[in-house]
Design an enzyme around this catalytic site. Structure first.
Site, mmCIF file in Angstrom:
data_model
loop_
_atom_site.group_PDB
_atom_site.id
_atom_site.type_symbol
_atom_site.label_atom_id
_atom_site.label_comp_id
_atom_site.label_asym_id
_atom_site.label_seq_id
_atom_site.Cartn_x
_atom_site.Cartn_y
_atom_site.Cartn_z
ATOM 1 N N GLY A 21 0.816 -1.209 0.000
ATOM 2 C CA GLY A 21 0.000 0.000 0.000
ATOM 3 C C GLY A 21 0.848 1.257 0.000
ATOM 4 O O GLY A 21 0.516 2.261 0.641
ATOM 5 N N ALA A 22 1.945 1.218 -0.743
ATOM 6 C CA ALA A 22 2.942 2.293 -0.683
ATOM 7 C C ALA A 22 2.545 3.537 -1.459
ATOM 8 O O ALA A 22 3.221 4.565 -1.354
ATOM 9 C CB ALA A 22 4.286 1.780 -1.204
ATOM 10 N N ASN A 23 1.471 3.483 -2.212
ATOM 11 C CA ASN A 23 1.149 4.612 -3.088
ATOM 12 C C ASN A 23 0.327 5.696 -2.410
ATOM 13 O O ASN A 23 0.105 6.758 -2.999
ATOM 14 C CB ASN A 23 0.402 4.129 -4.339
ATOM 15 C CG ASN A 23 -0.873 3.399 -4.006
ATOM 16 O OD1 ASN A 23 -0.814 2.236 -3.618
ATOM 17 N ND2 ASN A 23 -2.021 4.045 -4.146
ATOM 18 N N GLY A 25 -1.313 7.456 1.650
ATOM 19 C CA GLY A 25 -1.459 7.445 3.096
ATOM 20 C C GLY A 25 -0.195 7.097 3.855
ATOM 21 O O GLY A 25 0.894 7.599 3.582
ATOM 22 N N GLY A 27 1.489 4.349 3.863
ATOM 23 C CA GLY A 27 2.484 3.673 3.031
ATOM 24 C C GLY A 27 3.326 4.651 2.246
ATOM 25 O O GLY A 27 4.545 4.473 2.097
ATOM 26 N N SER A 158 -4.523 -1.681 14.337
ATOM 27 C CA SER A 158 -5.349 -0.505 14.609
ATOM 28 C C SER A 158 -5.903 -0.625 16.018
ATOM 29 O O SER A 158 -6.066 -1.742 16.545
ATOM 30 C CB SER A 158 -6.510 -0.432 13.608
ATOM 31 O OG SER A 158 -7.527 0.453 14.051
ATOM 32 N N TYR A 183 -13.860 -5.385 10.406
ATOM 33 C CA TYR A 183 -12.594 -4.648 10.429
ATOM 34 C C TYR A 183 -11.846 -4.922 11.730
ATOM 35 O O TYR A 183 -10.639 -5.210 11.719
ATOM 36 C CB TYR A 183 -12.854 -3.154 10.278
ATOM 37 C CG TYR A 183 -11.602 -2.316 10.294
ATOM 38 C CD1 TYR A 183 -10.638 -2.446 9.294
ATOM 39 C CD2 TYR A 183 -11.362 -1.400 11.317
ATOM 40 C CE1 TYR A 183 -9.474 -1.689 9.312
ATOM 41 C CE2 TYR A 183 -10.206 -0.631 11.336
ATOM 42 C CZ TYR A 183 -9.264 -0.777 10.341
ATOM 43 O OH TYR A 183 -8.112 -0.025 10.356
#
Length: 331
Positions: A21-23, A25, A27, A158, A183
């Site tokens: 998820g590096a793209n 937020g 990440g 979280s 979640y």
């Protein structure tokens, strides 16, 4: 409030860091910080196009010379075990070792759906996808640890794990579904996995001696540690995606307002992950913000809820995860 910042991160020249998820937020901010310290960052993204755009933005934003930022964008869709396998095989072909694996990507409180492999999406992406990824990258992590390194697996959880409950008779929410409960379960699963991984590392490093549930003798013999973290309330597109997928325009307005009033920026939210990846913390540690209700502030080592240290649940989840993903760890 003063505290740990990225200024205190060590140099990471010659290190390879994988960030899911590096793209966007957390990440994105983590990738920027790792790259500025000299690491080669493998940006594991569901969309290569979005990943490349983010990489270009990081190169523009970076405080170091554009050419000095070493980014490698690769497709990794955590909702597809085939994609995870292909990603890991590609890394094994091109890299000798992985020093840090940041299990960061996730989805939050979305309507019930299923992954490519038939798992409930939040459980499948947030837990099973990262379980499979870590298992497939484990030989590369061991390789980094075996050359005098200090390899890390960092799993992003979280505060919502406190609302999670493990129901092994319906892990994929086939009988009933609550998006926030799902979640919470996925985030509790992240912690059960992170701590069980460290226990297994401890056993491998001590010839079968098991340690205390919060044992900090964290794989020194192996040079590999599993650490968990949570970002507090970080204002990212995760909340906005939740609102958009709800179909409720009032929820979108509410999420934007909450982000503005309660949230800290993504760069601050990424600090627990960066601290967990680079600071001198014990394996099995839980890094969180040190402010009120652990929602804001610089990172500190805390403690997750009692359920997250349940060994029986952790072993049961591990066994299910191996069977569900077809991925077995070398140890």
């Amino acid at each position: 409030m003063s505290g740990w910042t990225t200024d205190e991160m060590p140099r990471l020249d010659g290190k390879t860091v994988v960030v899911t998820g590096a793209n966007s937020g957390l990440g994105y901010e983590g990738t920027l910080a790792f790259a500025e310290k000299g690491a080669t960052v493998v940006m594991a993204c569901r969309s290569v196009d979005r990943g490349e755009r983010a990489a270009d933005e990081i190169r523009r934003e970076s405080a170091v010379d554009r050419g000095a930022v070493d980014l490698d964008v690769r497709e990794c869709d955590l909702a597809s075990l085939d994609s995870v396998r292909t990603f890991a095989e590609g890394l094994a072909a091109d890299y000798d070792a992985v020093d840090v694996c940041c299990n960061n990507a996730g989805v939050m409180a979305i309507p019930r759906g299923e992954t490519e492999d038939g798992f409930e999406t939040q459980f499948g992406v947030n837990h099973l996808g990262h379980f499979a990824l870590t298992g497939r990258l484990f030989p590369l992590l061991e390789a980094a640890a075996g050359v005098g390194g200090a390899a890390r697996v960092v799993t992003q959880s979280s505060g919502a794990h406190e609302q999670g409950e493990m129901d092994f008779s319906d892990l994929n929410w086939e009988r009933s579904y609550g998006k926030w409960k799902a979640y919470g379960r996925s985030k509790l699963a992240n912690l059960l996995f992170a701590y069980e991984l460290q226990r297994r590392i401890n056993v491998a490093g001590t010839s079968g001696e098991d340690g205390d549930e919060t044992d900090a003798d964290s794989g020194d013999d192996l040079g590999l540690r599993s650490v968990a973290c949570h970002p507090g309330y970080a204002a990212t597109n995760l909340q906005l995606r939740t609102a958009e997928e709800s179909g409720n325009p009032l929820m979108k307005i509410g999420m934007k307002a909450a982000n503005a009033v309660l949230g800290q920026d993504a760069a601050t939210g990424a600090l627990p992950m960066l601290y967990a990846a680079t600071a001198d913390v014990d394996g099995g540690a839980y890094v969180e913000p040190d402010g009120v209700a652990n929602m804001r502030g610089p990172p500190t080592v805390g403690r997750s809820n009692d359920d997250s240290y349940d060994r029986a649940d952790a072993r049961r989840l591990w066994e299910y995860s191996e069977e569900a993903t077809g991925v077995e760890f070398p140890r």
